[in-house]
Design an enzyme around this catalytic site. Structure first.
Site, PDB file in Angstrom:
ATOM      1  N   GLY A  11      -8.282   1.997  -9.261  1.00  0.00           N
ATOM      2  CA  GLY A  11      -9.584   1.396  -9.550  1.00  0.00           C
ATOM      3  C   GLY A  11      -9.917   1.341 -11.034  1.00  0.00           C
ATOM      4  O   GLY A  11     -11.060   1.068 -11.397  1.00  0.00           O
ATOM      5  N   LYS A  26     -11.685   0.365   1.531  1.00  0.00           N
ATOM      6  CA  LYS A  26     -12.643   1.447   1.202  1.00  0.00           C
ATOM      7  C   LYS A  26     -13.998   1.157   1.882  1.00  0.00           C
ATOM      8  O   LYS A  26     -14.016   0.618   2.968  1.00  0.00           O
ATOM      9  CB  LYS A  26     -12.762   1.611  -0.302  1.00  0.00           C
ATOM     10  CG  LYS A  26     -11.385   1.659  -0.977  1.00  0.00           C
ATOM     11  CD  LYS A  26     -11.415   2.105  -2.386  1.00  0.00           C
ATOM     12  CE  LYS A  26     -10.017   1.948  -2.968  1.00  0.00           C
ATOM     13  NZ  LYS A  26      -9.838   2.630  -4.227  1.00  0.00           N
ATOM     14  N   SER A  56      -4.328  -0.260  -9.102  1.00  0.00           N
ATOM     15  CA  SER A  56      -4.602  -1.504  -9.827  1.00  0.00           C
ATOM     16  C   SER A  56      -3.461  -2.520  -9.707  1.00  0.00           C
ATOM     17  O   SER A  56      -3.174  -3.250 -10.655  1.00  0.00           O
ATOM     18  CB  SER A  56      -4.939  -1.210 -11.288  1.00  0.00           C
ATOM     19  OG  SER A  56      -6.105  -0.394 -11.349  1.00  0.00           O
ATOM     20  N   GLU A  69       0.525   6.812  -5.805  1.00  0.00           N
ATOM     21  CA  GLU A  69      -0.723   6.300  -6.366  1.00  0.00           C
ATOM     22  C   GLU A  69      -1.184   7.194  -7.507  1.00  0.00           C
ATOM     23  O   GLU A  69      -1.931   8.160  -7.274  1.00  0.00           O
ATOM     24  CB  GLU A  69      -1.803   6.277  -5.275  1.00  0.00           C
ATOM     25  CG  GLU A  69      -1.490   5.368  -4.112  1.00  0.00           C
ATOM     26  CD  GLU A  69      -2.765   4.760  -3.545  1.00  0.00           C
ATOM     27  OE1 GLU A  69      -2.847   3.542  -3.509  1.00  0.00           O
ATOM     28  OE2 GLU A  69      -3.685   5.501  -3.193  1.00  0.00           O
ATOM     29  N   ASN A  77      -6.473  -1.524   1.370  1.00  0.00           N
ATOM     30  CA  ASN A  77      -7.457  -0.461   1.611  1.00  0.00           C
ATOM     31  C   ASN A  77      -8.816  -0.957   1.125  1.00  0.00           C
ATOM     32  O   ASN A  77      -9.081  -0.996  -0.072  1.00  0.00           O
ATOM     33  CB  ASN A  77      -7.026   0.798   0.830  1.00  0.00           C
ATOM     34  CG  ASN A  77      -8.071   1.905   0.899  1.00  0.00           C
ATOM     35  OD1 ASN A  77      -8.986   1.863   1.723  1.00  0.00           O
ATOM     36  ND2 ASN A  77      -7.930   2.908   0.043  1.00  0.00           N
ATOM     37  N   GLU A 128      -8.979   9.703  -3.369  1.00  0.00           N
ATOM     38  CA  GLU A 128     -10.442   9.748  -3.242  1.00  0.00           C
ATOM     39  C   GLU A 128     -10.857  10.776  -2.202  1.00  0.00           C
ATOM     40  O   GLU A 128     -11.898  11.428  -2.326  1.00  0.00           O
ATOM     41  CB  GLU A 128     -10.991   8.348  -2.899  1.00  0.00           C
ATOM     42  CG  GLU A 128     -10.949   7.443  -4.119  1.00  0.00           C
ATOM     43  CD  GLU A 128     -10.913   5.954  -3.811  1.00  0.00           C
ATOM     44  OE1 GLU A 128     -11.202   5.555  -2.673  1.00  0.00           O
ATOM     45  OE2 GLU A 128     -10.572   5.194  -4.739  1.00  0.00           O
ATOM     46  N   HIS A 157      -5.150  10.247   0.435  1.00  0.00           N
ATOM     47  CA  HIS A 157      -5.650   9.366  -0.629  1.00  0.00           C
ATOM     48  C   HIS A 157      -6.415  10.206  -1.648  1.00  0.00           C
ATOM     49  O   HIS A 157      -7.170  11.106  -1.281  1.00  0.00           O
ATOM     50  CB  HIS A 157      -6.555   8.278  -0.038  1.00  0.00           C
ATOM     51  CG  HIS A 157      -6.851   7.189  -1.018  1.00  0.00           C
ATOM     52  ND1 HIS A 157      -7.760   7.350  -2.038  1.00  0.00           N
ATOM     53  CD2 HIS A 157      -6.323   5.947  -1.156  1.00  0.00           C
ATOM     54  CE1 HIS A 157      -7.788   6.230  -2.756  1.00  0.00           C
ATOM     55  NE2 HIS A 157      -6.920   5.366  -2.243  1.00  0.00           N
TER      56      HIS A 157
HETATM   57  C1  PEP Z   1      -6.266   2.513  -3.579  1.00  0.00           C
HETATM   58  O1  PEP Z   1      -7.423   2.849  -3.403  1.00  0.00           O
HETATM   59  O2  PEP Z   1      -5.390   2.937  -2.820  1.00  0.00           O
HETATM   60  C2  PEP Z   1      -5.960   1.627  -4.706  1.00  0.00           C
HETATM   61  C3  PEP Z   1      -4.725   1.479  -5.044  1.00  0.00           C
HETATM   62  O3  PEP Z   1      -7.039   1.045  -5.335  1.00  0.00           O
HETATM   63  P1  PEP Z   1      -6.959  -0.059  -6.514  1.00  0.00           P
HETATM   64  O4  PEP Z   1      -5.921  -1.073  -6.115  1.00  0.00           O
HETATM   65  O5  PEP Z   1      -8.333  -0.656  -6.556  1.00  0.00           O
HETATM   66  O6  PEP Z   1      -6.578   0.655  -7.759  1.00  0.00           O
END
Ligand code: PEP
Length: 252
Positions: free
Chosen positions: A175, A12, A215, A169, A10, A99, A97
């Site tokens: 992040g 973003k 992460s 998640e 992803n 976000e 998601h």
């Molecule tokens: C995500 O945005 O789905 C995600 C897992 O981000 P990150 O790996 O940067 O934590």
């Protein structure tokens, strides 16, 4: 059991078109021949068509959209439709998601509609769920995740559910550099699989891919992917560098 192993990137709101093309070309050329992991790029929508052209004919590489509107079409300036992204070559779409839930206040009702319109346009939804930090600290995380699952995917017909991928998640891990431990991930993935089994039966549960996101990187992917109920990863930051993404793909 025939569930897929998946690594999805992803991106973003990152990368220009030339940077995006260079990233995809490096990943495709660096991926070992015959690699059976399903690899999905989620570029910004405006690059979908171009990236789709690059992965076309490359085994086990796909492109998805980071979002689509919950309505089929209309006067929604700046939005993209499921039909629109599908016509550019997207085969998957991210839904739920954190976000988007947080910054765009996406509700369960909208997410149900989004999944419906995605499925009608032959897109496979990757439905993301995960608890916030206070829910983790107060032991409310199973309840939070169960509710996100029940509210949005339990209404699906079994034939539609077959096309859904789930992603756990934890919001506190996205992040932040803080990752769920393999034990925490496995515990939640097993819980999610059980929820799918209770609603749709054991065969559906055994065949549903459940990805971990938060992460996940080249240093921790192997341990996370070795958990029996973790079928791969949804990768944010670490999907932006070819060498790191390739190491994650090779972590099964
Ligand atoms: C995500 O945005 O789905 C995600 C897992 O981000 P990150 O790996 O940067 O934590």
């Amino acid at each position: 059991m025939s569930r897929k192993k998946i690594v999805a990137g992803n991106w973003k709101m990152n990368k220009t078109l030339p940077e995006a093309e260079a990233l995809v070309k490096s990943i495709i050329s660096g991926c070992p021949e015959g690699n059976e992991v399903t690899k999905i790029f989620f570029p910004p929508s405006l690059f979908i068509e171009k990236i789709s052209g690059l992965v076309n004919g490359k085994a086990n590489f796909h492109v998805g959209a980071q979002n689509c509107h919950h309505l089929p079409a209309g006067a929604y300036t700046g939005e993209v439709s499921a039909a629109g992204v599908a016509s550019c070559g997207a085969q998957y779409v991210l839904t739920g998601h954190s976000e988007r839930r947080i910054y765009f206040s996406e509700s369960s009702e909208e997410l149900r509609q989004k999944i419906d319109v995605a499925l009608k346009n032959n897109l496979s939804p990757i439905y993301c769920v995960g608890e916030k930090i206070n829910e983790r600290k107060t032991n409310g995380y199973f309840h939070a995740v169960k509710k996100q699952i029940e509210d949005v995917i339990f209404y699906l017909k079994p034939d539609d559910m077959k096309r859904v991928v789930l992603a756990y998640e934890p919001v506190w891990a996205i992040g932040t550099g803080e990752t769920a431990t393999p034990d925490q991930a496995q515990e939640m993935h097993a819980f999610m699989r059980l929820a799918v089994a209770e609603k749709f039966g054991p065969e559906m549960a055994a065949n549903t891919s459940i990805l971990y996101g938060g992460s996940c990187n080249a240093g921790n992917a192997k341990e996370l992917f070795s958990c029996p109920d973790v079928d791969g990863g949804l990768i944010g930051g670490a999907s932006l560098k070819a060498d790191e993404f390739l190491m994650i793909i090779n972590s099964f």
